[in-house]
Design an enzyme around this catalytic site. Structure first.
Site, mmCIF file in Angstrom:
data_model
loop_
_atom_site.group_PDB
_atom_site.id
_atom_site.type_symbol
_atom_site.label_atom_id
_atom_site.label_comp_id
_atom_site.label_asym_id
_atom_site.label_seq_id
_atom_site.Cartn_x
_atom_site.Cartn_y
_atom_site.Cartn_z
ATOM 1 N N TYR A 76 37.851 25.009 39.244
ATOM 2 C CA TYR A 76 38.916 26.009 39.221
ATOM 3 C C TYR A 76 40.240 25.386 38.767
ATOM 4 C CZ TYR A 76 35.601 28.478 42.292
ATOM 5 O OH TYR A 76 34.474 29.054 42.833
ATOM 6 N N GLY A 78 31.509 38.230 46.035
ATOM 7 C CA GLY A 78 31.395 39.425 45.191
ATOM 8 C C GLY A 78 31.096 40.713 45.920
ATOM 9 N N ALA A 136 32.085 43.728 44.012
ATOM 10 C CA ALA A 136 31.532 43.801 42.651
ATOM 11 C C ALA A 136 32.628 43.917 41.592
ATOM 12 C CB ALA A 136 30.547 44.967 42.539
ATOM 13 N N GLY A 179 35.582 44.649 41.894
ATOM 14 C CA GLY A 179 36.451 45.795 42.117
ATOM 15 C C GLY A 179 35.820 47.127 41.761
ATOM 16 N N LEU A 180 34.600 47.102 41.228
ATOM 17 C CA LEU A 180 33.949 48.343 40.801
ATOM 18 C C LEU A 180 33.599 49.255 41.984
ATOM 19 C CD1 LEU A 180 31.614 46.900 38.023
ATOM 20 C CD2 LEU A 180 33.672 48.291 37.692
ATOM 21 N N LEU A 181 33.428 48.669 43.165
ATOM 22 C CA LEU A 181 33.132 49.470 44.353
ATOM 23 C C LEU A 181 34.406 49.951 45.049
ATOM 24 C CD1 LEU A 181 30.183 47.393 45.866
ATOM 25 C CD2 LEU A 181 30.040 49.650 44.781
ATOM 26 N N LYS A 229 38.213 50.000 40.490
ATOM 27 C CA LYS A 229 38.138 49.813 39.038
ATOM 28 C C LYS A 229 37.320 50.934 38.391
ATOM 29 C CE LYS A 229 40.289 45.782 38.781
ATOM 30 N NZ LYS A 229 39.557 44.532 38.669
#
Length: 298
Positions: free
Chosen positions: A51, A198, A201, A203-205, A208
């Protein structure tokens, strides 16, 4: 905050861990959010030499220099930056691991690493050689425990058979249920902790717009997010519901949350003030989208 034993180790870690990859480049800002996390009960912080080309470790080390006895620091090794900085190559060799641990210790300003993780792995690696490196580092007192960060069932099985890993970090969420097929139960049976990353996911859940994710279409992603949202009214927000889903599985030790803002931090920790998901809730979520399975590395 809730705390649980990490596998066969003697470390009792917070059930929400801080994924330090999400930290920025400004040390002062990083200190502020890391100290607040510590105040809220988070005691497990995960970084990696990869990182920010090591600067993430530097920032974490600066922040916790005065609080070493209050935190568990985990980092990772195995991805070697190319000399021209264009990317990295996989290197699980013993010599490389033994060299890189010294650099991580220096950047983190610590005498030992609580959990040193192999940052990936393939079935074609010389697995015994990698294990030798970690075992030697334990003997030398440079690390307390070791684990792997891998989603590959064939690799995970080999480390369970051959090594003394105490943990496996893997991606897991309502939109990535591949670990549920065999890995989670196998790790649970062998008392190896699972560090789940995750949970939202990408931010899809949460918030997003839907897009293709793994083998899911945008429409399927939208269905999963809608199911999360339906169980989040009044009692908890969507991120907390997504975290509750992950933490509901008995194999999961902690959810490693990529926290960028104070609000995200406060809400993640407040998950434990929200109601547990019922078995019916879990069933409802799982029926929202067909569970995916590993197609490779089985």
């Amino acid at each position: 905050m809730e705390y649980v034993q990490l596998g066969k180790s003697d470390m009792r870690v917070s059930r929400i861990a801080f994924g330090c990859m999400s930290l920025g480049e400004e040390d002062t800002a990083n200190e502020k959010i890391l100290y607040r996390a510590l105040d809220l009960g988070i005691n497990f912080f995960d970084t990696a030499d990869l990182y920010a080309k090591g600067m993430n470790e530097v920032s974490v080390g600066k922040a916790f220099k005065r609080y070493r006895d209050k935190v568990y620091i985990a980092t990772k090794v195995g991805n070697q930056w190319r000399a021209d900085g264009s990317g990295w190559d996989w290197n699980p060799r013993k010599e490389y691991i033994l060299t890189e641990v010294e650099k991580s210790l220096q950047r983190l300003q610590i005498d030992y690493i609580d959990l040193y993780q192999l940052h990936g792995g393939t079935i074609d690696d010389n697995i015994d050689e990698s294990i030798e490196a970690f075992e030697l580092l334990k003997q030398q007192g440079k690390i307390r425990y070791y684990g792997i960060s891998s989603i590959r069932p064939n690799v995970i099985r080999e480390y369970i058979k051959r090594s003394n890993i105490v943990s496996v970090m893997m991606q897991y969420s309502l939109l990535d249920r591949r670990p549920e097929e065999t890995c989670l139960s196998l790790l649970h049976e062998n008392n190896i902790g699972v560090l789940a990353r995750g949970a939202v996911a990408q931010g899809l859940l949460v918030n997003k717009p839907p897009k293709p994710y793994l083998n899911y279409t945008p429409q399927e992603v939208e269905k999963a997010a809608a199911a999360i949202n339906a169980l989040s009214r009044n009692q908890r927000n969507t991120a907390q519901t997504a975290l509750r889903y992950v933490l509901h599985h008995p194999a999961i030790t902690t959810a490693v949350a990529g926290i960028r803002t104070m609000q995200q931090l406060e809400e993640a920790v407040a998950t434990f003030k929200t109601p547990l998901l019922t078995n019916q809730d879990i069933t409802t979520l799982q029926h929202a989208v067909v569970a995916n399975k590993y197609e490779q590395h089985r």
